[in-house]
Scaffold this motif. Sequence first.
Motif, mmCIF file in Angstrom:
data_model
loop_
_atom_site.group_PDB
_atom_site.id
_atom_site.type_symbol
_atom_site.label_atom_id
_atom_site.label_comp_id
_atom_site.label_asym_id
_atom_site.label_seq_id
_atom_site.Cartn_x
_atom_site.Cartn_y
_atom_site.Cartn_z
ATOM 1 N N VAL A 199 -2.826 -4.753 -9.444
ATOM 2 C CA VAL A 199 -3.347 -3.611 -8.696
ATOM 3 C C VAL A 199 -4.780 -3.920 -8.254
ATOM 4 N N LEU A 200 -5.003 -3.873 -6.948
ATOM 5 C CA LEU A 200 -6.311 -4.176 -6.367
ATOM 6 C C LEU A 200 -7.193 -2.929 -6.288
ATOM 7 N N GLU A 201 -6.564 -1.766 -6.042
ATOM 8 C CA GLU A 201 -7.294 -0.496 -6.054
ATOM 9 C C GLU A 201 -6.311 0.643 -6.235
ATOM 10 N N GLY A 202 -6.682 1.612 -7.056
ATOM 11 C CA GLY A 202 -5.830 2.768 -7.296
ATOM 12 C C GLY A 202 -4.963 2.618 -8.533
ATOM 13 N N THR A 203 -3.944 3.442 -8.593
ATOM 14 C CA THR A 203 -3.016 3.466 -9.729
ATOM 15 C C THR A 203 -1.596 3.562 -9.206
ATOM 16 N N VAL A 204 -0.692 2.831 -9.858
ATOM 17 C CA VAL A 204 0.726 2.900 -9.517
ATOM 18 C C VAL A 204 1.535 3.007 -10.804
ATOM 19 N N GLU A 205 2.574 3.817 -10.758
ATOM 20 C CA GLU A 205 3.513 3.907 -11.865
ATOM 21 C C GLU A 205 4.744 3.103 -11.465
ATOM 22 N N ILE A 206 5.053 2.082 -12.260
ATOM 23 C CA ILE A 206 6.180 1.209 -11.952
ATOM 24 C C ILE A 206 7.226 1.375 -13.044
ATOM 25 N N SER A 252 14.282 -0.544 -9.810
ATOM 26 C CA SER A 252 12.833 -0.440 -10.002
ATOM 27 C C SER A 252 12.314 0.670 -9.095
ATOM 28 N N ARG A 253 11.151 1.192 -9.474
ATOM 29 C CA ARG A 253 10.566 2.305 -8.725
ATOM 30 C C ARG A 253 9.053 2.169 -8.756
ATOM 31 N N PHE A 254 8.422 2.348 -7.611
ATOM 32 C CA PHE A 254 6.969 2.323 -7.475
ATOM 33 C C PHE A 254 6.547 3.715 -7.034
ATOM 34 N N THR A 310 2.079 2.475 -16.328
ATOM 35 C CA THR A 310 0.970 2.923 -15.488
ATOM 36 C C THR A 310 0.024 1.742 -15.331
ATOM 37 N N VAL A 311 -0.113 1.279 -14.084
ATOM 38 C CA VAL A 311 -0.896 0.079 -13.793
ATOM 39 C C VAL A 311 -2.081 0.498 -12.927
ATOM 40 N N ARG A 312 -3.293 0.225 -13.444
ATOM 41 C CA ARG A 312 -4.523 0.665 -12.774
ATOM 42 C C ARG A 312 -5.282 -0.521 -12.177
ATOM 43 N N THR A 313 -6.315 -0.222 -11.424
ATOM 44 C CA THR A 313 -7.142 -1.252 -10.786
ATOM 45 C C THR A 313 -7.454 -2.379 -11.771
ATOM 46 N N GLY A 314 -7.135 -3.599 -11.361
ATOM 47 C CA GLY A 314 -7.400 -4.781 -12.171
ATOM 48 C C GLY A 314 -6.282 -5.160 -13.125
ATOM 49 N N ASP A 315 -5.373 -4.215 -13.443
ATOM 50 C CA ASP A 315 -4.261 -4.500 -14.353
ATOM 51 C C ASP A 315 -3.186 -5.314 -13.646
ATOM 52 N N CYS A 316 -2.413 -6.061 -14.455
ATOM 53 C CA CYS A 316 -1.296 -6.840 -13.923
ATOM 54 C C CYS A 316 -0.062 -6.567 -14.785
ATOM 55 N N LEU A 317 1.034 -6.233 -14.147
ATOM 56 C CA LEU A 317 2.322 -6.040 -14.815
ATOM 57 C C LEU A 317 3.221 -7.187 -14.382
ATOM 58 N N VAL A 359 0.870 -1.174 0.000
ATOM 59 C CA VAL A 359 0.000 0.000 0.000
ATOM 60 C C VAL A 359 0.909 1.228 0.000
ATOM 61 N N LEU A 360 0.706 2.076 -0.997
ATOM 62 C CA LEU A 360 1.443 3.342 -1.090
ATOM 63 C C LEU A 360 0.446 4.486 -1.002
ATOM 64 N N ASP A 361 0.738 5.449 -0.159
ATOM 65 C CA ASP A 361 -0.097 6.646 -0.075
ATOM 66 C C ASP A 361 0.044 7.475 -1.349
ATOM 67 N N ALA A 362 -0.941 8.295 -1.629
ATOM 68 C CA ALA A 362 -0.876 9.201 -2.786
ATOM 69 C C ALA A 362 0.384 10.051 -2.686
ATOM 70 N N GLY A 363 1.149 10.080 -3.778
ATOM 71 C CA GLY A 363 2.386 10.851 -3.821
ATOM 72 C C GLY A 363 3.612 10.102 -3.341
#
Length: 190
Positions: free
Chosen positions: A141-148, A171-173, A156-163, A118-122
């Motif tokens: 990604v279970l909820e939200g968006t993460v840039e990996i 690597s960077r999240f 850019t990985v969004r809810t439901g997407d799998c990378l 879990v990463l907070d916004a920002g």
Amino acid sequence: MEGAEPGTVDARLAARLGQLRTERGWSLEELAQRTGVSRSTLSRLERGELSPTAALLGRLCTVHGRTMSRLLLEVEAEPPQLVPAGRQTVWREEEAGFVRRSVSPPHAGLRAEVIEGVLDAGATIAYENPPVPGLEQHIWVLEGTVEITVDDTVHTVRTGDCLRFRLHGPSRFHCPGPARVRYALMIVLP
């Protein structure tokens, strides 16, 4: 970790990091050269006076050839086959806005583990190198968006997407927001 209480996960982590260094016959100075972390920081960490960041633990895991989950498992008791939610190891880096839960920790004879992040916004978490080159990762990604960022490519990985990828370098999240991101990370040893 300010003066970690004996017997706590923090105290066992500090002791285990010291054991790993001495098992290799490394001085604090040699470990500092291998990790790029100051000798004084490493010393305070091993004495339980300093709580490690994800990046610092990542560096130490890399030189010791371990995933972070494996290191955290080594400071826990013998892992059960069933891992009830209440017994899953949770590690928090409050200042960075990062929480890591070892849902399915490493186990002898198994090559995979499952982690909830879990990463907070920002918030951003970055790792210089994988603990084991060629480490296979699947991030759902279970909820939200993460840039990996992997191999200098931002995904850019969004809810439901799998990378999914094999990790050979940094690597960077990053959670761009506006809300936190919660994801499942499956790690498979090569």
